[in-house]
Design a protein around this motif. Structure first.
Motif, mmCIF file in Angstrom:
data_model
loop_
_atom_site.group_PDB
_atom_site.id
_atom_site.type_symbol
_atom_site.label_atom_id
_atom_site.label_comp_id
_atom_site.label_asym_id
_atom_site.label_seq_id
_atom_site.Cartn_x
_atom_site.Cartn_y
_atom_site.Cartn_z
ATOM 1 N N PRO A 113 96.369 9.378 36.935
ATOM 2 C CA PRO A 113 97.463 9.075 35.992
ATOM 3 C C PRO A 113 96.978 8.817 34.577
ATOM 4 N N ALA A 114 95.848 8.120 34.427
ATOM 5 C CA ALA A 114 95.306 7.878 33.088
ATOM 6 C C ALA A 114 94.853 9.185 32.448
ATOM 7 N N ALA A 115 94.186 10.044 33.224
ATOM 8 C CA ALA A 115 93.771 11.338 32.696
ATOM 9 C C ALA A 115 94.977 12.204 32.333
ATOM 10 N N GLY A 116 96.049 12.105 33.115
ATOM 11 C CA GLY A 116 97.268 12.839 32.785
ATOM 12 C C GLY A 116 97.888 12.366 31.483
ATOM 13 N N ALA A 117 97.858 11.056 31.239
ATOM 14 C CA ALA A 117 98.387 10.532 29.980
ATOM 15 C C ALA A 117 97.570 11.027 28.795
ATOM 16 N N VAL A 118 96.254 11.066 28.947
ATOM 17 C CA VAL A 118 95.392 11.580 27.878
ATOM 18 C C VAL A 118 95.655 13.071 27.645
ATOM 19 N N TYR A 119 95.784 13.838 28.716
ATOM 20 C CA TYR A 119 96.049 15.276 28.598
ATOM 21 C C TYR A 119 97.386 15.518 27.902
ATOM 22 N N ASP A 120 98.408 14.760 28.255
ATOM 23 C CA ASP A 120 99.719 14.932 27.628
ATOM 24 C C ASP A 120 99.677 14.587 26.144
ATOM 25 N N ALA A 121 98.913 13.559 25.788
ATOM 26 C CA ALA A 121 98.819 13.185 24.378
ATOM 27 C C ALA A 121 98.095 14.257 23.563
ATOM 28 N N LEU A 122 97.048 14.836 24.123
ATOM 29 C CA LEU A 122 96.286 15.834 23.389
ATOM 30 C C LEU A 122 97.037 17.155 23.265
ATOM 31 N N THR A 123 97.855 17.499 24.245
ATOM 32 C CA THR A 123 98.566 18.777 24.226
ATOM 33 C C THR A 123 99.997 18.655 23.720
ATOM 34 N N ALA A 124 100.366 17.508 23.161
ATOM 35 C CA ALA A 124 101.740 17.337 22.677
ATOM 36 C C ALA A 124 102.039 18.320 21.547
ATOM 37 N N THR A 125 101.104 18.488 20.616
ATOM 38 C CA THR A 125 101.322 19.426 19.510
ATOM 39 C C THR A 125 101.424 20.858 20.015
ATOM 40 N N LEU A 126 100.598 21.225 20.976
ATOM 41 C CA LEU A 126 100.635 22.582 21.522
ATOM 42 C C LEU A 126 101.959 22.846 22.232
ATOM 43 N N ARG A 127 102.458 21.872 22.968
ATOM 44 C CA ARG A 127 103.758 22.052 23.626
ATOM 45 C C ARG A 127 104.875 22.188 22.602
ATOM 46 N N THR A 128 104.804 21.424 21.523
ATOM 47 C CA THR A 128 105.825 21.528 20.475
ATOM 48 C C THR A 128 105.805 22.908 19.827
ATOM 49 N N VAL A 129 104.610 23.414 19.525
ATOM 50 C CA VAL A 129 104.495 24.752 18.934
ATOM 51 C C VAL A 129 105.014 25.813 19.899
ATOM 52 N N SER A 130 104.739 25.660 21.181
ATOM 53 C CA SER A 130 105.222 26.620 22.172
ATOM 54 C C SER A 130 106.744 26.647 22.226
ATOM 55 N N LEU A 131 107.355 25.480 22.216
ATOM 56 C CA LEU A 131 108.824 25.427 22.224
ATOM 57 C C LEU A 131 109.413 26.001 20.947
ATOM 58 N N LEU A 132 108.739 25.752 19.804
ATOM 59 C CA LEU A 132 109.216 26.326 18.548
ATOM 60 C C LEU A 132 109.142 27.854 18.572
ATOM 61 N N LEU A 133 108.099 28.399 19.184
ATOM 62 C CA LEU A 133 108.012 29.850 19.323
ATOM 63 C C LEU A 133 109.164 30.397 20.160
ATOM 64 N N CYS A 134 109.496 29.690 21.234
ATOM 65 C CA CYS A 134 110.628 30.129 22.065
ATOM 66 C C CYS A 134 111.938 30.106 21.282
ATOM 67 N N VAL A 135 112.179 29.000 20.578
ATOM 68 C CA VAL A 135 113.432 28.868 19.831
ATOM 69 C C VAL A 135 113.489 29.873 18.688
ATOM 70 N N LEU A 136 112.394 30.016 17.952
ATOM 71 C CA LEU A 136 112.368 30.958 16.833
ATOM 72 C C LEU A 136 112.545 32.396 17.307
ATOM 73 N N GLY A 137 111.859 32.768 18.388
ATOM 74 C CA GLY A 137 111.992 34.123 18.886
ATOM 75 C C GLY A 137 113.400 34.436 19.357
ATOM 76 N N LEU A 138 114.007 33.517 20.098
ATOM 77 C CA LEU A 138 115.377 33.745 20.566
ATOM 78 C C LEU A 138 116.369 33.769 19.407
ATOM 79 N N THR A 139 116.143 32.947 18.389
ATOM 80 C CA THR A 139 117.038 32.946 17.229
ATOM 81 C C THR A 139 116.967 34.267 16.475
ATOM 82 N N VAL A 140 115.750 34.761 16.261
ATOM 83 C CA VAL A 140 115.593 36.044 15.561
ATOM 84 C C VAL A 140 116.211 37.178 16.377
ATOM 85 N N ALA A 141 115.973 37.185 17.680
ATOM 86 C CA ALA A 141 116.534 38.248 18.521
ATOM 87 C C ALA A 141 118.061 38.191 18.535
ATOM 88 N N ALA A 142 118.618 36.987 18.627
ATOM 89 C CA ALA A 142 120.087 36.864 18.625
ATOM 90 C C ALA A 142 120.674 37.273 17.283
#
Length: 322
Positions: free
Chosen positions: A256-285
Motif C-alpha cells: 500500500p505504501a509503494a502504491g501511494a508513492v507510485y500514484d503520486a509520481l504518475t499523477a501528472t502522467l495520468r492527467t496528461v493522458s486524460l487531457l489527450l483523450c479529451v482533446l482528441g475526442l473534442t477535435v474529432a467531434a
C-alpha cells in the motif's frame, strides 16, 4: 455545338497515393504522441528535484507510508542495538517499545523535515549518477549527514532535550547497486533523447498528414480519434505498470505504501493522458460536426445573401385631361 450538346466532364478522383501517404503519416503521429508524453514525463517531470520533493511531501502524512517508515526505522534501530537484543528474551521486551517510539516519531514535524531532506538527498544522488557517464560500475550512495543535521536543527527548535548532542556523522547509505544504476543510466539517456525528438516529430507528421490528405476534415477527425486512443492506451499502461510494480515487491505489507508513492509520481502522467483523450475526442467531434452541418449552414447563408428583395414598381403618373 451548343452548350447542351457538350458532355459533362467527370471530376478527377484524388490519387490513391495521397490517401495512403496521409494514413501512414497520421498513424505514425498518433503512435508518437503517447510515447512522447511518456518520455517527456520521465525525462523532465521526474528530474526536477524541487518538483519531486513537493510531490513526495504529502505522502509523509499517508498512513501506509508512515507505517512502512516506522517499521523500517524500528528494524534499523533493532539491528543497530546489537546481537544481544536480536536474540533472546530482551528482543521481546525492547522490540514493541522501539516500534512504538518509531510510530510516534512519524507524527512529529521532525519526521516531515527528515522525510523532505531524505527525498531531496536521494533524488540528487540518483540524478547525479544518471547524468554522470563516468560513474559506470559504481553504486549510488547518499550521505546521511545533511538529513541528520536538518533533523537535529528541527529537534533543537522544538526544545527537545539532548538534541544538541546528536552526532552528525558522514555515513554513506547505499541507494542503488551498481548494476541497477548502469541500467537506469542507459534508459535515462534514451528517454532524454526521445523526449527531445518525439513531440516535434509527432507535430510535423500530423501537419504533413493533414496537408497531404485529399479530405482534410476526415484527416483531422482521424487524428483526433487516434490521439484519444493513444491517451487511453497510456492510461491503461500506467495501470498495468502499477500492478506489475506492486506484484514484484517481496514484502506484501508495504505494497500500500509503494502504491501511494507510485500514484503520486504518475499523477501528472495520468492527467496528461486524460487531457489527450479529451482533446482528441473534442477535435474529432468538432471536425465531424463541421463536416455534417457546415455545408448546410453555408448554403443557407448563401441563399439568404442571394435573395435580394425587389422594390415595388413606381406607378406612372396619370396625364390630366385637356
Amino acid at each position: 455545338m451548343s452548350e447542351r450538346d457538350r458532355a459533362p466532364v467527370p471530376e478527377r478522383a484524388p490519387p490513391r497515393w495521397r490517401n495512403a501517404l496521409a494514413a501512414v503519416l497520421l498513424t505514425l503521429a498518433c503512435l508518437l504522441v503517447p510515447f512522447g508524453a511518456l518520455a517527456s514525463w520521465a525525462a523532465h517531470g521526474l528530474t526536477d528535484t524541487g518538483r519531486y520533493v513537493r510531490t513526495m511531501a504529502p505522502l509523509a502524512a499517508d498512513p501506509d507510508v508512515r507505517r512502512a517508515v516506522a517499521d523500517a526505522v524500528g528494524e534499523g534501530v533493532m539491528r543497530a542495538a546489537g546481537r544481544e537484543v536480536d536474540t533472546g528474551a530482551l528482543r521481546g521486551a525492547v522490540g514493541p517499545f522501539v516500534h512504538d517510539a518509531a510510530r510516534s516519531f512519524t507524527r512529529t514535524e521532525a519526521y516531515r523535515t527528515a522525510w523532505d531532506a531524505a527525498n531531496r538527498a536521494v533524488h540528487d544522488a540518483v540524478l547525479r549518477a544518471l547524468r554522470d557517464d563516468g560513474a559506470h560500475g559504481a553504486p549510488v550512495t547518499v550521505d546521511a549527514a545533511p538529513v541528520i543535521a536538518r533533523v537535529k536543527q528541527r529537534l533543537s527548535d522544538d526544545h527537545m532535550p539532548f538534541a544538541h548532542r546528536i552526532p552528525v556523522t558522514h555515513t554513506r547509505i547505499p541507494v542503488l547497486p551498481a548494476e541497477d544504476a548502469d541500467r537506469m543510466r542507459k534508459g535515462y539517456h534514451v528517454l532524454d533523447t526521445a523526449a527531445f525528438w518525439l513531440p516535434p516529430a509527432a507535430a510535423v507528421l500530423a501537419v504533413a498528414g493533414i496537408a497531404v490528405a485529399a479530405c482534410r476534415r476526415r484527416a483531422v477527425t482521424a487524428l483526433g480519434l487516434g490521439t484519444a486512443l493513444g491517451g487511453a492506451l497510456l492510461v491503461l499502461a500506467v495501470a498495468i505498470g502499477r500492478r506489475l510494480t506492486l506484484a514484484d515487491l517481496p514484502d506484501a505489507l508495504h505494497r500500500p505504501a509503494a502504491g501511494a508513492v507510485y500514484d503520486a509520481l504518475t499523477a501528472t502522467l495520468r492527467t496528461v493522458s486524460l487531457l489527450l483523450c479529451v482533446l482528441g475526442l473534442t477535435v474529432a467531434a468538432g471536425a465531424w460536426v463541421t463536416g455534417r452541418y457546415g455545408p448546410r449552414l453555408a448554403a443557407r447563408r448563401h441563399a439568404r445573401g442571394s435573395a435580394v428583395p425587389v422594390a415595388d414598381p413606381v406607378p406612372e403618373p396619370t396625364r390630366a385631361r385637356a
